[in-house]
Design a protein around this motif. Structure first.
Motif, PDB file in Angstrom:
ATOM      1  N   GLY A 197       0.795  -1.228   0.000  1.00 11.62           N
ATOM      2  CA  GLY A 197       0.000   0.000   0.000  1.00 11.62           C
ATOM      3  C   GLY A 197       0.826   1.275   0.000  1.00 11.62           C
ATOM      4  O   GLY A 197       0.275   2.371   0.075  1.00 11.62           O
ATOM      5  N   THR A 198       2.168   1.151  -0.072  1.00 12.22           N
ATOM      6  CA  THR A 198       3.006   2.364  -0.173  1.00 12.22           C
ATOM      7  C   THR A 198       3.531   2.444  -1.605  1.00 12.22           C
ATOM      8  O   THR A 198       3.960   1.437  -2.172  1.00 12.22           O
ATOM      9  CB  THR A 198       4.177   2.315   0.832  1.00 12.22           C
ATOM     10  OG1 THR A 198       4.860   1.073   0.704  1.00 12.22           O
ATOM     11  CG2 THR A 198       3.676   2.475   2.250  1.00 12.22           C
ATOM     12  N   HIS A 199       3.475   3.653  -2.179  1.00 11.63           N
ATOM     13  CA  HIS A 199       3.573   3.715  -3.646  1.00 11.63           C
ATOM     14  C   HIS A 199       4.793   4.392  -4.240  1.00 11.63           C
ATOM     15  O   HIS A 199       4.911   4.487  -5.449  1.00 11.63           O
ATOM     16  CB  HIS A 199       2.317   4.408  -4.199  1.00 11.63           C
ATOM     17  CG  HIS A 199       1.066   3.693  -3.828  1.00 11.63           C
ATOM     18  ND1 HIS A 199       0.998   2.319  -3.759  1.00 11.63           N
ATOM     19  CD2 HIS A 199      -0.166   4.150  -3.487  1.00 11.63           C
ATOM     20  CE1 HIS A 199      -0.220   1.960  -3.389  1.00 11.63           C
ATOM     21  NE2 HIS A 199      -0.942   3.052  -3.208  1.00 11.63           N
ATOM     22  N   LEU A 200       5.709   4.894  -3.386  1.00 14.74           N
ATOM     23  CA  LEU A 200       6.858   5.602  -3.961  1.00 14.74           C
ATOM     24  C   LEU A 200       7.855   4.637  -4.611  1.00 14.74           C
ATOM     25  O   LEU A 200       8.612   5.012  -5.496  1.00 14.74           O
ATOM     26  CB  LEU A 200       7.555   6.406  -2.853  1.00 14.74           C
ATOM     27  CG  LEU A 200       8.528   7.489  -3.264  1.00 14.74           C
ATOM     28  CD1 LEU A 200       7.900   8.484  -4.214  1.00 14.74           C
ATOM     29  CD2 LEU A 200       9.032   8.210  -2.011  1.00 14.74           C
ATOM     30  N   PHE A 201       7.846   3.403  -4.154  1.00 11.72           N
ATOM     31  CA  PHE A 201       8.716   2.361  -4.718  1.00 11.72           C
ATOM     32  C   PHE A 201       7.913   1.072  -4.658  1.00 11.72           C
ATOM     33  O   PHE A 201       7.349   0.738  -3.603  1.00 11.72           O
ATOM     34  CB  PHE A 201       9.983   2.245  -3.877  1.00 11.72           C
ATOM     35  CG  PHE A 201      11.031   1.335  -4.455  1.00 11.72           C
ATOM     36  CD1 PHE A 201      11.676   1.652  -5.651  1.00 11.72           C
ATOM     37  CD2 PHE A 201      11.386   0.159  -3.807  1.00 11.72           C
ATOM     38  CE1 PHE A 201      12.658   0.820  -6.171  1.00 11.72           C
ATOM     39  CE2 PHE A 201      12.369  -0.677  -4.324  1.00 11.72           C
ATOM     40  CZ  PHE A 201      13.007  -0.341  -5.508  1.00 11.72           C
ATOM     41  N   THR A 202       7.804   0.392  -5.757  1.00  9.07           N
ATOM     42  CA  THR A 202       6.908  -0.766  -5.783  1.00  9.07           C
ATOM     43  C   THR A 202       7.580  -1.930  -6.492  1.00  9.07           C
ATOM     44  O   THR A 202       8.665  -1.798  -7.055  1.00  9.07           O
ATOM     45  CB  THR A 202       5.609  -0.443  -6.544  1.00  9.07           C
ATOM     46  OG1 THR A 202       5.955  -0.256  -7.924  1.00  9.07           O
ATOM     47  CG2 THR A 202       4.933   0.805  -6.021  1.00  9.07           C
ATOM     48  N   ILE A 203       6.875  -3.016  -6.496  1.00  5.17           N
ATOM     49  CA  ILE A 203       7.374  -4.216  -7.163  1.00  5.17           C
ATOM     50  C   ILE A 203       7.557  -3.969  -8.660  1.00  5.17           C
ATOM     51  O   ILE A 203       8.387  -4.582  -9.313  1.00  5.17           O
ATOM     52  CB  ILE A 203       6.445  -5.404  -6.834  1.00  5.17           C
ATOM     53  CG1 ILE A 203       7.190  -6.709  -7.021  1.00  5.17           C
ATOM     54  CG2 ILE A 203       5.148  -5.337  -7.591  1.00  5.17           C
ATOM     55  CD1 ILE A 203       6.636  -7.837  -6.187  1.00  5.17           C
ATOM     56  N   LYS A 204       6.822  -2.972  -9.184  1.00  6.65           N
ATOM     57  CA  LYS A 204       7.001  -2.645 -10.614  1.00  6.65           C
ATOM     58  C   LYS A 204       8.362  -1.986 -10.849  1.00  6.65           C
ATOM     59  O   LYS A 204       8.970  -2.139 -11.886  1.00  6.65           O
ATOM     60  CB  LYS A 204       5.899  -1.694 -11.089  1.00  6.65           C
ATOM     61  CG  LYS A 204       4.547  -2.351 -11.188  1.00  6.65           C
ATOM     62  CD  LYS A 204       3.609  -1.515 -12.068  1.00  6.65           C
ATOM     63  CE  LYS A 204       2.172  -1.889 -11.809  1.00  6.65           C
ATOM     64  NZ  LYS A 204       1.586  -1.177 -10.644  1.00  6.65           N
TER      65      LYS A 204
END
Ligand code: FRU
Length: 524
Positions: free
Chosen positions: A425-432
């Protein structure tokens, strides 16, 4: 390591600012003034002066690994840090100072300290493009400045994969013992020495079946054992970090419990144990110089080689990687098996601030907004009582949220007998951004013992650490990167059996840095 001239002014600006005020900057976990940090090195406690030294793998010129030095910081409580000048640097281009340890040579076994009993010797790997050797340096000013030994290296076996010496004093045989890694042979070596200069190979140990492509940063640690647990009064635990190929992805650490007789380690367990059930705890080192009657103290690196060079603190705030919390440990037995326990050093007492909440609940939510806590660092503790031992049911979850709608959550499933943490749920660094940045981790809770179970955690802007069980036999360390700060904690209970009650407590934590900067005594 060559730096493009165009980025030099930017680097200089970052180095001078050394600001600890960024939204992602941990406030109670150590992080470097700027640029890149990895393994803790040379952890040594000067008990006479009450000073803990933390040296660390440091690239002072970029926010990725390379150009390795020993950075340095000092503390009297392991939470409030003073940055110090770099302690060790290579002597020529492409000569790097890799990981190692430090000891206080109070009896002057080395001969470096004719007039003092607080001399510090650092033992480290020198890495070049073709070779890794073990070297020593001595400090007559209590660990601030070092002179390299004239007859370095002290061990050279002609290998490029031979590193990370950790040295302890073995009182029974009155000698120093070095534990280090033949990294790609997946073997741990032990050497002995009367004087820290002359080393003799004593034995090799390997842990069959341990995953991973390299062994790194081994630590041999003596634990006192409670008489109620075992008739032996002490045991040795061998910690081995592996990278890449740890079971949770990238880098991870295991331990094996056994005995050490001064030359040989023997395992006493059927298999190794994973130190942390989450992805961001590597290369932990155990403090040298802790008084015999006190529990061992460790600090690890709260990151993972799989994505440490990608995380957004580099471009946004000019630094990368924090250390784990300092922890004290004991060795005990649970259901007949040896386990290491983990507690925040001194229960965070020197940084514990205002209590934010103290409530009991049987179902529903408890919520606290901590945007008024300047550090945005919080300690929380959840204790369940009267869990139905035959059929535990329900869930107790925690959720840290932000005004941006982001969240970091986790919790205990009594039905499944498991605990989970999740950074999706944290979006600054993601699995993408990085396919190996796994979103969530979980672990099995083998039993609810006497019907009581507690878990606690520390959230610190971009690092979460959880401690599970009455005896804190499991830990999970997770980095996460929200676009705006997490500032509200909700703990919820659902589906518990009638008699079960949940107590929820949380405290604000005070920053370990002076106002916005830890750079007061830092000379770049
Ligand atoms: C582990 C490690 C060590 C080495 C150091 C180099 O993280 O790879 O084996 O000494 O980092 O920075």
């Amino acid at each position: 390591m060559h730096i493009h001239p165009l980025i030099l002014p930017a680097l200089a600006a970052v180095a001078h600012a050394a600001s600890y005020s960024g939204d992602l900057r941990p406030q109670i976990h150590f992080s470097p003034p700027s640029n890149f940090m990895n393994d803790p090195n040379g952890l040594v406690y000067d008990s006479k002066k009450g000073i803990y030294h933390l040296y660390y793998q440091y690239n002072p010129s970029q926010t990725v690994a390379g150009n390795q030095h020993w950075g340095h910081a000092t503390s009297s409580d392991l939470y409030h840090w003073t940055n110090q000048p770099i302690a060790l640097s290579g002597d020529k281009p492409e000569e790097y100072i890799f990981s190692g340890s430090a000891v206080i040579d109070s009896n002057n076994t080395s001969g470096f300290f004719p007039h003092q009993d607080d001399g510090v010797v650092a033992i480290f790997t020198v890495d070049t493009p073709t070779l890794e050797t073990q070297n020593i340096a001595y400090s007559r000013d209590g660990g601030y400045t070092f002179t390299k030994y004239a007859n370095n290296p002290v061990i050279d076996i002609g290998s490029k994969q031979f590193r990370d010496p950790q040295v302890v004093w073995h009182p029974e045989t009155q000698q120093w013992v070095m534990t280090l890694a033949y990294a790609q042979d997946l073997v741990i070596g032990f050497y002995t020495s009367p004087n820290l200069r002359d080393w003799t190979h004593a034995s090799n140990y390997t842990q069959k079946g341990l995953p991973g492509a390299q062994f790194e940063c081994p630590n041999l640690v003596k634990f006192s054992v409670d008489r109620a647990v075992s008739k032996e009064t002490s045991k040795y635990v061998l910690f081995i970090s592996v990278n890449p190929g740890a079971p949770l992805g990238g880098s991870g650490t295991f331990y094996v419990v056994g005995n050490f007789n001064g030359t040989h380690f023997t395992s006493e367990v059927a298999h190794e144990t994973l130190l942390d059930f989450s992805g961001d705890n590597y290369a932990a080192q155990w403090y040298s110089g802790i008084p015999e009657n006190e529990p061992p103290v460790s600090i690890g690196w709260a990151s993972n080689w799989d994505y440490t060079a990608e995380v957004p603190t580099g471009p946004l705030e000019g630094w990368r990687s924090a250390m784990t919390l300092p922890k004290t440990h004991t060795l005990t037995k649970v259901n007949g098996a040896w386990v290491v326990t983990h507690s925040p050093f001194h229960e965070l007492s020197t940084i514990k601030g205002r209590q934010l909440v103290s409530k009991n609940l049987k179902s529903g939510n408890v919520q606290t907004n901590f945007s008024g806590v300047p550090s945005k660092a919080v300690y929380f503790n959840v204790t369940l009582k009267d869990i139905h031992d035959a059929h535990p049911t329900g869930q107790v979850n925690f959720n840290f949220t932000s005004s941006s709608g982001e969240y970091l959550d986790g919790g205990l499933s009594l039905d499944k007998g498991s605990f989970w943490i999740n950074r999706a749920g944290t979006h600054l660094f993601t699995i993408k951004d990085n396919g190996n940045y796994t979103s969530s981790f979980n672990t099995t809770i083998p039993s609810f013992g006497k019907g009581t179970f507690s878990f606690s955690g520390v959230i610190d802007r971009s690092v979460l650490e959880v401690f599970l069980g009455e005896e804190r036999t499991q830990i999970g360390t997770l980095t996460f990167f929200p676009t705006s700060p997490l500032d509200t904690l909700t703990v919820s209970a659902e589906g518990l059996t009638n008699q079960t009650s949940v107590s929820v407590k949380a405290w604000g934590l005070q920053s370990g840095w002076n106002s916005t900067t830890g750079s007061k005594r830092f000379r770049a």
